[in-house]
Write a protein that holds these residues in place. Sequence first.
Motif, PDB file in Angstrom:
ATOM      1  N   LEU A 227       0.856  -1.184   0.000  1.00 14.65           N
ATOM      2  CA  LEU A 227       0.000   0.000   0.000  1.00 14.65           C
ATOM      3  C   LEU A 227       0.887   1.227   0.000  1.00 14.65           C
ATOM      4  N   GLY A 228       0.744   2.026  -1.026  1.00 12.29           N
ATOM      5  CA  GLY A 228       1.553   3.224  -1.149  1.00 12.29           C
ATOM      6  C   GLY A 228       0.768   4.335  -1.803  1.00 12.29           C
ATOM      7  N   PRO A 229       1.461   5.356  -2.248  1.00  6.64           N
ATOM      8  CA  PRO A 229       0.788   6.543  -2.777  1.00  6.64           C
ATOM      9  C   PRO A 229      -0.068   6.288  -4.014  1.00  6.64           C
ATOM     10  N   ASN A 230       0.201   5.214  -4.744  1.00  6.63           N
ATOM     11  CA  ASN A 230      -0.628   4.910  -5.919  1.00  6.63           C
ATOM     12  C   ASN A 230      -1.856   4.088  -5.570  1.00  6.63           C
ATOM     13  N   THR A 231      -1.731   3.169  -4.615  1.00  2.00           N
ATOM     14  CA  THR A 231      -2.855   2.288  -4.293  1.00  2.00           C
ATOM     15  C   THR A 231      -3.820   2.871  -3.263  1.00  2.00           C
ATOM     16  N   ILE A 232      -3.333   3.634  -2.304  1.00  4.04           N
ATOM     17  CA  ILE A 232      -4.182   4.121  -1.215  1.00  4.04           C
ATOM     18  C   ILE A 232      -5.358   4.960  -1.725  1.00  4.04           C
TER      19      ILE A 232
END
Length: 165
Positions: free
Chosen positions: A25-30
């Motif tokens: 989970l990172g800036p693209n998925t969150i």
Amino acid sequence: MQKRARRHLQQEGVPVAYENGYVTLGPNTIPHLHLFAHKLIVAIHFDQTKQLLTPSAAIFARFKTKEDIAARGLPDELKALLEEPKGLCQGTFDTSDQFQYRTGQSADGNLFQLLARLRRGLMMFGFIVVRRELAPEIDYRDWLGPEQLKSILIDPRFSKRCPSQ
């Protein structure tokens, strides 16, 4: 990315099966998970009530990982408000092992609640107030109107796992 996720889990003492896949989970998925949580509650609300949301509606939705739930749990009060778990079925195809949800609705139909489990690692919960003017006691600062859902992907609040923090 998969190797790094596996190493991190192993260092934390989590048993890791080699055949398992991992999603970080990172800036693209969150932001996408936040959008999915909001869309899921709107879709289940429509499926249950057959009512479209008007601009006076308000939506609050969040996602939690299994690690979040293990660390903090879910309030028993939330679970007590909801009906028995349901799955999606079409013909002989049943998704209950991958997706289950519980819903609840206030007696007047103005408040709708959802708690959903996706696979074994993700939970989503949320609320819809159909008409804000009938529930003025709620602080709507962290809620969205139906027309605001498309802004989730660009709203900096939704770049974090817990937008209100």
